[in-house]
Write a protein that holds these residues in place. Structure first.
Motif, PDB file in Angstrom:
ATOM      1  N   GLU A 274       0.819  -1.205   0.000  1.00 31.83           N
ATOM      2  CA  GLU A 274       0.000   0.000   0.000  1.00 31.83           C
ATOM      3  C   GLU A 274       0.858   1.262   0.000  1.00 31.83           C
ATOM      4  O   GLU A 274       0.488   2.276  -0.588  1.00 31.83           O
ATOM      5  CB  GLU A 274      -0.929   0.012   1.226  1.00 31.83           C
ATOM      6  CG  GLU A 274      -1.955  -1.106   1.230  1.00 31.83           C
ATOM      7  CD  GLU A 274      -2.937  -0.993   0.070  1.00 31.83           C
ATOM      8  OE1 GLU A 274      -3.263   0.152  -0.320  1.00 31.83           O
ATOM      9  OE2 GLU A 274      -3.364  -2.043  -0.435  1.00 31.83           O
ATOM     10  N   ASP A 275       2.006   1.197   0.681  1.00 28.33           N
ATOM     11  CA  ASP A 275       2.877   2.375   0.752  1.00 28.33           C
ATOM     12  C   ASP A 275       4.291   1.955   1.134  1.00 28.33           C
ATOM     13  O   ASP A 275       4.574   0.767   1.357  1.00 28.33           O
ATOM     14  CB  ASP A 275       2.336   3.406   1.754  1.00 28.33           C
ATOM     15  CG  ASP A 275       2.109   2.817   3.146  1.00 28.33           C
ATOM     16  OD1 ASP A 275       2.887   1.908   3.546  1.00 28.33           O
ATOM     17  OD2 ASP A 275       1.169   3.242   3.829  1.00 28.33           O
ATOM     18  N   HIS A 276       5.187   2.934   1.226  1.00 29.77           N
ATOM     19  CA  HIS A 276       6.599   2.672   1.526  1.00 29.77           C
ATOM     20  C   HIS A 276       6.809   2.124   2.932  1.00 29.77           C
ATOM     21  O   HIS A 276       7.798   1.438   3.192  1.00 29.77           O
ATOM     22  CB  HIS A 276       7.414   3.961   1.372  1.00 29.77           C
ATOM     23  CG  HIS A 276       7.084   5.003   2.394  1.00 29.77           C
ATOM     24  ND1 HIS A 276       5.999   5.865   2.272  1.00 29.77           N
ATOM     25  CD2 HIS A 276       7.677   5.322   3.570  1.00 29.77           C
ATOM     26  CE1 HIS A 276       5.965   6.660   3.315  1.00 29.77           C
ATOM     27  NE2 HIS A 276       6.947   6.355   4.118  1.00 29.77           N
ATOM     28  N   ILE A 277       5.871   2.386   3.846  1.00 23.64           N
ATOM     29  CA  ILE A 277       6.017   1.947   5.234  1.00 23.64           C
ATOM     30  C   ILE A 277       6.002   0.426   5.312  1.00 23.64           C
ATOM     31  O   ILE A 277       6.802  -0.185   6.037  1.00 23.64           O
ATOM     32  CB  ILE A 277       4.906   2.555   6.116  1.00 23.64           C
ATOM     33  CG1 ILE A 277       5.030   4.084   6.149  1.00 23.64           C
ATOM     34  CG2 ILE A 277       4.977   1.984   7.538  1.00 23.64           C
ATOM     35  CD1 ILE A 277       3.906   4.785   6.875  1.00 23.64           C
ATOM     36  N   GLN A 278       5.105  -0.203   4.571  1.00 23.00           N
ATOM     37  CA  GLN A 278       5.043  -1.671   4.555  1.00 23.00           C
ATOM     38  C   GLN A 278       6.368  -2.271   4.082  1.00 23.00           C
ATOM     39  O   GLN A 278       6.874  -3.231   4.659  1.00 23.00           O
ATOM     40  CB  GLN A 278       3.918  -2.135   3.633  1.00 23.00           C
ATOM     41  CG  GLN A 278       2.522  -2.019   4.210  1.00 23.00           C
ATOM     42  CD  GLN A 278       1.501  -2.556   3.220  1.00 23.00           C
ATOM     43  OE1 GLN A 278       1.259  -1.947   2.186  1.00 23.00           O
ATOM     44  NE2 GLN A 278       0.948  -3.716   3.521  1.00 23.00           N
ATOM     45  N   ILE A 279       6.911  -1.688   3.036  1.00 21.37           N
ATOM     46  CA  ILE A 279       8.171  -2.189   2.484  1.00 21.37           C
ATOM     47  C   ILE A 279       9.293  -2.033   3.502  1.00 21.37           C
ATOM     48  O   ILE A 279      10.115  -2.934   3.689  1.00 21.37           O
ATOM     49  CB  ILE A 279       8.509  -1.445   1.176  1.00 21.37           C
ATOM     50  CG1 ILE A 279       7.462  -1.772   0.115  1.00 21.37           C
ATOM     51  CG2 ILE A 279       9.908  -1.809   0.685  1.00 21.37           C
ATOM     52  CD1 ILE A 279       7.641  -1.035  -1.198  1.00 21.37           C
ATOM     53  N   ALA A 280       9.325  -0.891   4.179  1.00 26.34           N
ATOM     54  CA  ALA A 280      10.377  -0.650   5.176  1.00 26.34           C
ATOM     55  C   ALA A 280      10.299  -1.652   6.318  1.00 26.34           C
ATOM     56  O   ALA A 280      11.327  -2.129   6.816  1.00 26.34           O
ATOM     57  CB  ALA A 280      10.257   0.775   5.715  1.00 26.34           C
ATOM     58  N   GLU A 281       9.091  -2.000   6.741  1.00 27.29           N
ATOM     59  CA  GLU A 281       8.925  -2.952   7.843  1.00 27.29           C
ATOM     60  C   GLU A 281       9.415  -4.341   7.454  1.00 27.29           C
ATOM     61  O   GLU A 281      10.103  -5.021   8.224  1.00 27.29           O
ATOM     62  CB  GLU A 281       7.449  -2.995   8.255  1.00 27.29           C
ATOM     63  CG  GLU A 281       6.977  -1.725   8.956  1.00 27.29           C
ATOM     64  CD  GLU A 281       5.472  -1.712   9.184  1.00 27.29           C
ATOM     65  OE1 GLU A 281       4.768  -2.573   8.587  1.00 27.29           O
ATOM     66  OE2 GLU A 281       4.992  -0.832   9.941  1.00 27.29           O
ATOM     67  N   ILE A 282       9.076  -4.777   6.235  1.00 29.85           N
ATOM     68  CA  ILE A 282       9.531  -6.089   5.773  1.00 29.85           C
ATOM     69  C   ILE A 282      11.048  -6.086   5.582  1.00 29.85           C
ATOM     70  O   ILE A 282      11.743  -7.037   5.959  1.00 29.85           O
ATOM     71  CB  ILE A 282       8.824  -6.466   4.461  1.00 29.85           C
ATOM     72  CG1 ILE A 282       7.320  -6.652   4.706  1.00 29.85           C
ATOM     73  CG2 ILE A 282       9.421  -7.744   3.868  1.00 29.85           C
ATOM     74  CD1 ILE A 282       6.500  -6.833   3.445  1.00 29.85           C
ATOM     75  N   ALA A 283      11.564  -5.014   5.013  1.00 27.34           N
ATOM     76  CA  ALA A 283      13.013  -4.916   4.777  1.00 27.34           C
ATOM     77  C   ALA A 283      13.789  -4.972   6.084  1.00 27.34           C
ATOM     78  O   ALA A 283      14.875  -5.559   6.146  1.00 27.34           O
ATOM     79  CB  ALA A 283      13.336  -3.626   4.036  1.00 27.34           C
ATOM     80  N   ALA A 284      13.238  -4.376   7.145  1.00 20.30           N
ATOM     81  CA  ALA A 284      13.915  -4.392   8.447  1.00 20.30           C
ATOM     82  C   ALA A 284      14.070  -5.822   8.955  1.00 20.30           C
ATOM     83  O   ALA A 284      15.113  -6.178   9.528  1.00 20.30           O
ATOM     84  CB  ALA A 284      13.128  -3.550   9.450  1.00 20.30           C
TER      85      ALA A 284
END
Length: 304
Positions: A274-284
């Protein structure tokens, strides 16, 4: 927009053009008044004439650039003569562009828009590497999500960077950060695509946005370059030893390996974001896994 010019004719011409384009305009006919308005109004851009009665535009430009808070305020020099020397002096004093009078509406608006666009990019850039910062990173990822095109995001983080900073100092730490930025840029140039994106989140954290086919090749190339080039900024004895050492606050001897690099890949090939926040959480989470391995490594998110 602030116009500093003692010519009522040119002030009216410029004001009419800018107002028609949707800009708000204020005016000063003297250098001293212009400097005062900069302090009071904090304009988004200054159009500055060279020839004025009290002090010339060069002096006004010099005074403005002496103040740190004005460093990123765009200044466009106005000159009545097509004089190359005047243009060079203005640019050397910190002006961002120049316009020779007379000018047409299109030229004025193009130079104003381009200057504002360039300054906005500079404001968002990381001051150490010059790479786009968090706002542009978020905009880039969100844009690709909206376009619904396949893409991969590579989160990049250095291992043992803090220990290197503690032992070698912040100046050497900055060199390590710049070296990493150079390696990422080189790798995108050689193995990436023209529309690939590199951003600097901050500290030793970077991000690359590329297509899904290139992500693995880029990661392998970055690791190869990094493992070879990072040793150049260490002392020879530390490289031979294979680690640096320091003492903790209790006087205990601690050794840290030579810096390595960890890369975490997150792709929208098999999942929707949905947004960049989801990607950042998975990447972490992926990055945490990669950093648990020894040496430089990369891994891709395998969730569906």
């Amino acid at each position: 927009m602030l116009i500093i010019d003692d010519s009522n004719f040119f002030v009216k011409c410029i004001t009419d053009i800018l107002i028609d384009a949707g800009y708000e305009v204020i005016h000063a006919s003297k250098g001293e008044d212009g400097l005062r308005l900069v302090k009071e109004e904090k304009p988004d851009l200054v159009l500055l004439d060279i020839v004025m009665p009290d002090m010339d535009g060069f002096e006004v430009c010099r005074i403005l650039r002496e103040t740190e808070s004005n460093n990123l305020m765009p200044i466009i020099i106005l000159t009545s003569q097509d004089n190359q020397e005047d243009k060079l002096i203005g640019l050397e004093l910190g002006a961002d562009d120049y316009i020779t009078k007379p000018f047409n509406n299109r030229e004025l608006l193009s130079r104003v828009k381009n200057t504002l666009r360039r300054i906005d990019r500079n404001r968002g850039a990381n001051p150490l590497t010059g790479l786009p910062g968090n706002l542009e990173i978020q905009a880039e990822i969100n844009s690709r999500i909206v376009k619904k095109v396949p893409f991969s995001v590579i989160y990049v983080d250095l291992d043992n960077f803090k220990a290197f900073n503690d032992v070698y100092g912040f100046a050497k730490g900055d060199i390590a950060i710049k070296l990493t930025a150079d390696i990422l840029s080189d790798e995108i140039r050689y193995n990436g695509n023209k529309d690939d994106f590199i951003g600097h989140i901050g500290g030793d954290d970077f991000i690359v946005v590329t297509n899904c086919e290139k992500a693995y090749k880029i990661c392998k190339g970055v690791i190869c370059q990094f493992d070879r080039r990072i040793k150049e900024i260490y002392e020879d004895e530390d490289v031979k030893r294979g680690y640096i050492f320091t003492f903790d606050r209790f006087g205990e001897f601690i050794k840290y390996p030579i810096m390595t690099i960890s890369l975490a890949i997150v792709s929208n090939e098999t999942q929707r974001f949905e947004d960049h926040i989801q990607i950042a959480e998975i990447a972490a989470e992926v990055k945490k896994k990669v950093k648990s391995f020894s040496g430089s490594n990369f891994a891709k998110d395998d969730s569906n």
